[in-house]
Design a protein around this motif. Structure first.
Motif, mmCIF file in Angstrom:
data_model
loop_
_atom_site.group_PDB
_atom_site.id
_atom_site.type_symbol
_atom_site.label_atom_id
_atom_site.label_comp_id
_atom_site.label_asym_id
_atom_site.label_seq_id
_atom_site.Cartn_x
_atom_site.Cartn_y
_atom_site.Cartn_z
ATOM 1 N N TYR D 177 84.220 -21.511 65.235
ATOM 2 C CA TYR D 177 84.348 -20.229 65.931
ATOM 3 C C TYR D 177 83.941 -20.364 67.396
ATOM 4 O O TYR D 177 83.873 -19.373 68.105
ATOM 5 C CB TYR D 177 83.526 -19.139 65.227
ATOM 6 N N ASP D 178 83.654 -21.583 67.803
ATOM 7 C CA ASP D 178 83.363 -21.854 69.205
ATOM 8 C C ASP D 178 82.224 -20.993 69.769
ATOM 9 O O ASP D 178 82.337 -20.412 70.859
ATOM 10 C CB ASP D 178 84.654 -21.641 70.026
ATOM 11 N N VAL D 179 81.167 -20.899 68.994
ATOM 12 C CA VAL D 179 79.963 -20.220 69.482
ATOM 13 C C VAL D 179 79.479 -20.978 70.722
ATOM 14 O O VAL D 179 79.384 -22.205 70.692
ATOM 15 C CB VAL D 179 78.874 -20.209 68.380
ATOM 16 N N ASP D 180 79.200 -20.263 71.816
ATOM 17 C CA ASP D 180 78.865 -20.956 73.067
ATOM 18 C C ASP D 180 77.419 -21.441 73.099
ATOM 19 O O ASP D 180 77.129 -22.515 73.618
ATOM 20 C CB ASP D 180 79.127 -20.026 74.252
ATOM 21 N N VAL D 181 76.508 -20.615 72.599
ATOM 22 C CA VAL D 181 75.086 -20.982 72.575
ATOM 23 C C VAL D 181 74.548 -20.676 71.183
ATOM 24 O O VAL D 181 74.719 -19.561 70.679
ATOM 25 C CB VAL D 181 74.277 -20.182 73.624
ATOM 26 N N ILE D 182 73.929 -21.672 70.561
ATOM 27 C CA ILE D 182 73.373 -21.498 69.217
ATOM 28 C C ILE D 182 71.900 -21.150 69.333
ATOM 29 O O ILE D 182 71.149 -21.844 70.012
ATOM 30 C CB ILE D 182 73.541 -22.793 68.390
ATOM 31 N N GLN D 183 71.523 -20.061 68.700
ATOM 32 C CA GLN D 183 70.116 -19.649 68.727
ATOM 33 C C GLN D 183 69.416 -20.107 67.454
ATOM 34 O O GLN D 183 69.928 -19.920 66.360
ATOM 35 C CB GLN D 183 70.056 -18.129 68.853
ATOM 36 N N ILE D 184 68.241 -20.719 67.623
ATOM 37 C CA ILE D 184 67.387 -21.036 66.480
ATOM 38 C C ILE D 184 66.264 -20.005 66.504
ATOM 39 O O ILE D 184 65.546 -19.883 67.502
ATOM 40 C CB ILE D 184 66.806 -22.459 66.594
ATOM 41 N N GLY D 185 66.128 -19.251 65.431
ATOM 42 C CA GLY D 185 65.191 -18.128 65.395
ATOM 43 C C GLY D 185 63.750 -18.574 65.246
ATOM 44 O O GLY D 185 63.445 -19.724 64.915
ATOM 45 N N ALA D 186 62.852 -17.630 65.483
ATOM 46 C CA ALA D 186 61.412 -17.905 65.451
ATOM 47 C C ALA D 186 60.978 -18.496 64.113
ATOM 48 O O ALA D 186 60.180 -19.424 64.059
ATOM 49 C CB ALA D 186 60.643 -16.612 65.729
ATOM 50 N N ARG D 187 61.519 -17.962 63.013
ATOM 51 C CA ARG D 187 61.092 -18.425 61.680
ATOM 52 C C ARG D 187 61.596 -19.839 61.374
ATOM 53 O O ARG D 187 61.128 -20.484 60.452
ATOM 54 C CB ARG D 187 61.573 -17.439 60.618
ATOM 55 N N ASN D 188 62.573 -20.298 62.127
ATOM 56 C CA ASN D 188 63.111 -21.640 61.909
ATOM 57 C C ASN D 188 62.685 -22.639 62.976
ATOM 58 O O ASN D 188 63.221 -23.740 63.040
ATOM 59 C CB ASN D 188 64.646 -21.579 61.844
ATOM 60 N N MET D 189 61.717 -22.274 63.817
ATOM 61 C CA MET D 189 61.347 -23.184 64.907
ATOM 62 C C MET D 189 60.882 -24.534 64.385
ATOM 63 O O MET D 189 61.022 -25.555 65.052
ATOM 64 C CB MET D 189 60.258 -22.569 65.789
ATOM 65 N N GLN D 190 60.295 -24.545 63.189
ATOM 66 C CA GLN D 190 59.880 -25.821 62.610
ATOM 67 C C GLN D 190 60.651 -26.138 61.329
ATOM 68 O O GLN D 190 60.128 -26.788 60.432
ATOM 69 C CB GLN D 190 58.361 -25.849 62.388
ATOM 70 N N ASN D 191 61.882 -25.668 61.272
ATOM 71 C CA ASN D 191 62.805 -26.080 60.208
ATOM 72 C C ASN D 191 63.422 -27.377 60.717
ATOM 73 O O ASN D 191 64.465 -27.395 61.368
ATOM 74 C CB ASN D 191 63.858 -24.984 60.017
ATOM 75 N N PHE D 192 62.738 -28.474 60.428
ATOM 76 C CA PHE D 192 63.045 -29.718 61.113
ATOM 77 C C PHE D 192 64.451 -30.251 60.810
ATOM 78 O O PHE D 192 65.089 -30.871 61.654
ATOM 79 C CB PHE D 192 61.967 -30.767 60.814
#
Lengths: 338, 338, 338, 338
Positions: D177-192
């Protein structure tokens, strides 16, 4: 007060809650839902002690509804208060920056500091004669001699002075030396006997937020002062304690708009103690003014490298001067002046 | 003190750090790695002010090495101290439970409380005559009259009494009423003038941990008392402030083994204020004893539902009695007695 | 849901709130006091979105009343659940200690560990094949090869195995290797896609508390698993993040009685990760059992000094053995067995 | 690494530490003071495991000296990085405001939102198709259909899109879907595992700070992404968890200057999630820009009262428009543009 009953609460348990509400002189409203019974106690909540309800059988939870602060609440004075400090208004359109050293050291240092503060365009000066130090072996401040140095230096530039009172027994001395604004430090925010005493004098009080004080506790601490008759209270956010170790405290800018909504009293910010490093001060001071603070308390030392404490925290006179220019531009951007 | 230089630090910057160490009367050790220069300042660290180094160009970070507490440090007294309170030992093999109400209310209430405390097997009693309350409109304690009621009741059972001192001006009254143990509350843990004063008297002091005080700050607060000459200090963990809202505070049991390692002084726990609810007290009291606490401070009221404050926090005499039995069994499991 | 109106709220604003309640299919109860209007929305609160009310003019505050967790709530199963792990009961009278190393390293290490765990009287074993490490440059675990070593060693002593699942794509492998209990680590407590997946399998899940997760968020994370059909959930308290820096985390013992009251599911404690030092483990493990924990997760390494990670955190086999004796005595003191 | 020995450490214990340093391929520097022995391990600190030293007899404390982050460190790229997002620069003189709704709801809603975002002068758009919700019973986002609506709306105004990735298995769909910027949310900051995967794609990543993540952990999480080859990382401060309950989170403005010093990567701020209330957003957004943020992530909904979630958090198009004017003036005051 709202009393939520347990799912399993019996009619007799509901009746016991209703009885206690009535005995306390309030009126109950019982709402029965499909699952829950909720009881509202309407009237003067101060007549009720939540813990007396929480101990009753069948009670799940008790929630206070009324705010406990009254005099300091914006409800009591919706327009916002301006505090006059020897003719300088704090809390209005003009933002006040209070500059000066952490500790009063010598007459010469204070003279240089006062000159720098005035030259930067600040209209008030800060300095500590009595210092709260974590260690009993650290420099505890010059004491009364410091007040002498401070007044001598500040008078040369007609700067009202701000200094911290730690011990209730020194209040008379503060009055004698004509301290213009008395600061209550973070560690004494809930020193209730000290709050009661400064509530009886006719001087503006800067009430710093405790290291981990909630907004509600802070407002209640101010209410202690106000209840004594002194309504000239200035809140000072100085950073809170969190899990973060990369800096001394976390400056809580959210507290600024929240306090401005909850109380009619002015709100200032101490960016120096919040971050703990001189290089962080400009960013934090700018953030505070942009978020709506009525003033700032900034550490400046004529020669930071020689400061007797917190050498890495004070701005130099030049740095303060530069910062004031940026702050002036931000003040204008948010419709105020410096 | 360890000074870590920035990757980009120049030789001149290293030399400036070395100069300041020498000027302060210490000796430097410079370690040059492939990437970093690290400078150790060996000698009496109290002669150095970390902030004087942090402000120097090229310095990345400064770390203190020496502990700042001396008298209270276990290094100064490896065997552990036992504090005698009218012949009752605190800090040894026998665990002491100090029971009694939050507030002193009436002579009758105190008589019943004292009887309950003694009947449960406790050897000391607590009760508050001066109460630190968040709201100026809440009951502030009976004051001196309360001390009178307390001593009258306690004497019937020969129980030493523990009560909180909030205002330095009341210290003489406490001595006059022969308070056996003076409690410094959490909100006053860094009321340094109060600490200095109780450092000059010859009474055991219970020093409660501040709401968000670190172990180091707590030890330093005790050092303030000790530096005045009074070494009879008892640490009391009473729960710390965190993000959790399901209970009032988080009882920090880890503080128990850590304090026992760092200081020779006794460590007790207040499970009543930690959790804030009577039903949590047994679990927390049991945890404290299992983790090595030397004593407990437990709220008990002859009739909790009628208590003037914190009604949902006090145990009944029967509940205290039952808890004492379980605590006795746990004490035995960890090689101690109750 | 309780909606408290502002002091200044108009009748029209109250009516708008009432309308929104009715539109959502609930029934309103309006309580008018001398100062305040309070509106209760009775019925299925899940049909209401608090933020829709908070944005309405005249609304001061909105409070949810119902608990959001249902399947995991003790209300749904007042008797308490016992989870069977290959015939070993967790959650009943018998306390289970799950021992083993932080990381799986070699077959030999695991064989020695399994022998030590069994010899100490533990009935289950832990070990990490996939390790959540703060640094991408640190050892990340042996992966699938580790599961192989683990099962080989554990089977020699018929010990069910507990290991952490980090990546949803590894779930099939965990099923293939017949992992007995799947652990969800603290950092993944709110990795909702992972929770949904383990909700679909038929294996007991240990759900560790997030570093700063509230009790309510933790219960809701369990509800994610339960909503998928898997009700075999074990809560594991492992210390929370606070301002304290003297130890890694603060073990929250208060969470034990509070969870036991709120949910029917078992609650265990990890004293090793909480304190972060082997010498703190006995005190914390003892406190957990005394406070009512149903089990413990303890790190033990056949040779701690050689451990590939957290060498200062693991007990030796001898230390585990000694601790088990004390824990047995404490279990008995609180009416349980080990 | 600095190893501080105990006061009582023997020569043999010092020798054992030195041996372990040499075995690890580093060089030791031993500093002997009057009281203390301090040992520096010079060389590649990544070869050392601090816990291996902490367990050695006679060791008091071990301190790491080197920063663990390398690629993201400002040392590796002193000039500061500008990330290009379809030709829009993030991290340079121009500040970027990314506006849009919390959740993607309908095509019509997204079309109105995109028009409002563009009209206010924002150059990028945000919107959530996959929502991390505390409750499994709450709206979880439209999913793939939402991405469709989002791209359709954004393309009308040529706005690059930012949206959150929660599940590693959806990454291919995001690329499709050609997402331009992928956001990693606060709860996943250490989803390594998630961090490793987005480290392998060629898309800018917004990495939100975990609820109680330290600056160091946050930098290390970014290092996970960078170590995979993707250096297009944007830090997003969104408020941290503290003891304060008057607002959802505490926006940590101090993190802005500290991150700008530690890393060369851009730093943006999400004032909407930080405060949790629309009326707080202007003050917090202004503070962020004044403190040096490179951009903002602001929630805007064409009709906040009808939003499917967090209705009280989104600005209206008019409010966003007004805020942009003030932000422009503040940007100018600090020498930047909007």
């Amino acid at each position: 007060m709202i009393i939520v009953m347990k799912l399993s609460a019996t009619d007799a348990q509901v009746a016991a809650v209703v009885n206690l509400i009535r005995e306390s002189g309030l009126k109950e409203h019982v709402s029965r839902g499909s699952e829950l019974v909720i009881i509202g106690a309407m009237g003067d909540e101060d007549l009720l002690d939540a813990s007396r309800f929480e101990i009753l059988p069948g009670v799940e939870r008790v929630t206070r509804i009324m705010k406990q602060y009254k005099i300091v609440s914006r409800d009591s004075h919706p327009a916002g208060s301006i505090i006059q400090i020897r003719g300088i208004p704090l809390g209005g359109n003009q933002i006040q920056v209070i500059g000066g050293p952490c500790s009063i050291e010598t007459q010469e240092q204070m003279n240089l500091a006062a000159a720098g503060v005035a030259a930067a365009g600040c209209r008030m000066m800060r300095g500590g004669a009595f210092k709260p130090r974590t260690s009993p072996y650290a420099f505890q401040g010059l004491g009364v001699e410091g007040l002498e140095f401070f007044q001598t230096a500040a008078k040369l530039h007609n700067l009202p002075i701000v200094t911290e009172l730690m011990d209730v027994r020194m209040l008379d001395t503060f009055m004698e030396y004509d301290v213009d604004v008395i600061q209550i430090g973070a560690r004494n925010m809930q020193n209730f006997d000290l709050l009661k005493e400064v509530g009886r004098v006719n001087k503006p009080i800067i009430l710093k937020r405790g290291l981990s004080a909630t907004i509600n506790e802070w407002l209640m601490a101010a209410e202690y002062i106000a209840a004594g008759g002194n309504h000239n209270i200035i809140f000072c956010e100085r950073g809170i304690r969190t899990f973060e170790t990369a800096y001394r405290n976390v400056l809580d800018v959210t507290a600024i708009p929240v306090l401005k909504r909850e109380t009619h009293l002015p709100v200032i910010v101490d960016p120096s103690h919040a971050g703990g490093k001189a290089w962080m001060v400009p960013a934090l001071a700018q953030a505070a003014v942009a978020a709506g603070a009525d003033g700032l308390l900034i550490e400046m030392h004529p020669n930071p490298a020689e400061a007797w404490c917190d050498a890495d925290q004070a701005l130099s006179p030049t740095q303060l001067n530069e910062l004031m220019k940026t702050l002036g531009a931000i003040a204008q951007a948010v419709g105020r002046s410096l």
